[in-house]
Design an enzyme around this catalytic site. Structure first.
Site, PDB file in Angstrom:
ATOM      1  N   GLN A  51       1.010  -1.210   0.088  1.00  9.81           N
ATOM      2  CA  GLN A  51      -0.062   0.094  -0.090  1.00  9.81           C
ATOM      3  C   GLN A  51       0.799   1.352  -0.028  1.00  9.81           C
ATOM      4  OE1 GLN A  51      -2.549  -1.765   3.331  1.00  9.81           O
ATOM      5  NE2 GLN A  51      -3.891  -0.328   2.521  1.00  9.81           N
ATOM      6  N   CYS A  91     -10.382  -0.306   4.233  1.00 11.33           N
ATOM      7  CA  CYS A  91      -9.087  -0.518   3.920  1.00 11.33           C
ATOM      8  C   CYS A  91      -8.712   1.099   3.626  1.00 11.33           C
ATOM      9  CB  CYS A  91      -8.870  -1.217   2.583  1.00 11.33           C
ATOM     10  SG  CYS A  91      -7.320  -1.378   2.092  1.00 11.33           S
ATOM     11  N   LEU A  92      -7.424   1.289   3.980  1.00 11.80           N
ATOM     12  CA  LEU A  92      -6.755   2.825   3.838  1.00 11.80           C
ATOM     13  C   LEU A  92      -6.569   3.091   2.366  1.00 11.80           C
ATOM     14  CD1 LEU A  92      -3.963   2.951   6.750  1.00 11.80           C
ATOM     15  CD2 LEU A  92      -6.425   3.924   6.845  1.00 11.80           C
ATOM     16  N   HIS A 133      -6.468  -9.875   5.578  1.00 14.90           N
ATOM     17  CA  HIS A 133      -6.822  -8.754   4.965  1.00 14.90           C
ATOM     18  C   HIS A 133      -5.651  -8.283   4.312  1.00 14.90           C
ATOM     19  CE1 HIS A 133      -8.844  -4.644   3.703  1.00 14.90           C
ATOM     20  NE2 HIS A 133      -7.622  -4.381   3.733  1.00 14.90           N
ATOM     21  N   GLU A 134      -4.325  -8.086   5.270  1.00 18.51           N
ATOM     22  CA  GLU A 134      -3.225  -7.589   4.943  1.00 18.51           C
ATOM     23  C   GLU A 134      -2.167  -8.499   4.090  1.00 18.51           C
ATOM     24  OE1 GLU A 134      -3.071  -4.395   5.338  1.00 18.51           O
ATOM     25  OE2 GLU A 134      -4.511  -4.229   6.854  1.00 18.51           O
ATOM     26  N   HIS A 137      -3.266  -8.438   0.592  1.00 18.13           N
ATOM     27  CA  HIS A 137      -2.305  -6.995  -0.284  1.00 18.13           C
ATOM     28  C   HIS A 137      -1.190  -7.392  -0.820  1.00 18.13           C
ATOM     29  CE1 HIS A 137      -4.820  -3.405   0.538  1.00 18.13           C
ATOM     30  NE2 HIS A 137      -4.992  -3.505   1.652  1.00 18.13           N
TER      31      HIS A 137
HETATM   32 NI    NI Z   1      -6.306  -2.757   3.077  1.00 11.42          NI
END
Ligand code: NI
Length: 169
Positions: A51, A91-92, A133-134, A137
């Protein structure tokens, strides 16, 4: 410490696959500090290196209320999982979007910590969701990809509109 720029969906760089870390260096430790700072200031409860446009397998997580329990996972692997849960995620990289996603309820993982030591951890509930979730990514997967094509395309156009607005102000 530096606040890093977070890539926003649908930036194609979010689909890059992260490479494993061979040896934890001072450079990685600096990145981890910056990632933690970026996550806390957002504020968020998890951030993957992907990210912040660093395509290596590093994750930072802190689900504690006081933001004093930083968890660093390098090269994380799920070694066991069971059950199912259906949780609302955000999510950021997809600001303002919250949707329910199906995940394993309980996971057992193995990773390196920020000193390069092997770490084994069992997680359930929010921590389990956050780790899954991470980890997605790092595989180039954003949580909206679990949603229906219609929802996904709505979110995509919303994000594109948002980024255009940002560019003109
Ligand atoms: Ni995320």
């Amino acid at each position: 410490m530096t606040i890093l720029n977070i890539l926003n969906y649908p930036d194609p760089r979010l689909h890059n696959i992260a490479a494993p870390v061979k040896k934890v260096t001072e450079e990685h430790k600096k990145l981890i500090k910056d990632m933690a700072e970026t996550m806390y200031s957002a504020p968020g409860i998890g951030l993957a290196a992907t990210q912040v446009n660093q395509h290596i397998q590093i994750i930072v997580i802190d689900i504690s209320e006081n933001k004093d329990s930083l968890l660093v996972l390098i090269n994380p692997k799920i070694i066991d999982k069971r059950g199912e849960q259906f949780c609302e995620e955000g999510c950021l990289s997809v600001p303002g979007v919250y949707e329910k996603v199906q995940r394993s309820e309980c996971i057992k993982i193995q990773a390196l910590d920020n000193c390069g030591n092997l770490l084994k951890l069992e997680a359930d509930g929010l921590l389990s969701v956050c780790i899954q979730h991470e980890m997605d990514h790092l595989l180039g997967k954003v949580f909206v990809e679990y949603l229906s094509p219609l929802k996904k395309s709505r979110i995509k156009s919303k994000m594109i509109k948002l980024s255009k607005r940002k560019d003109t102000t």
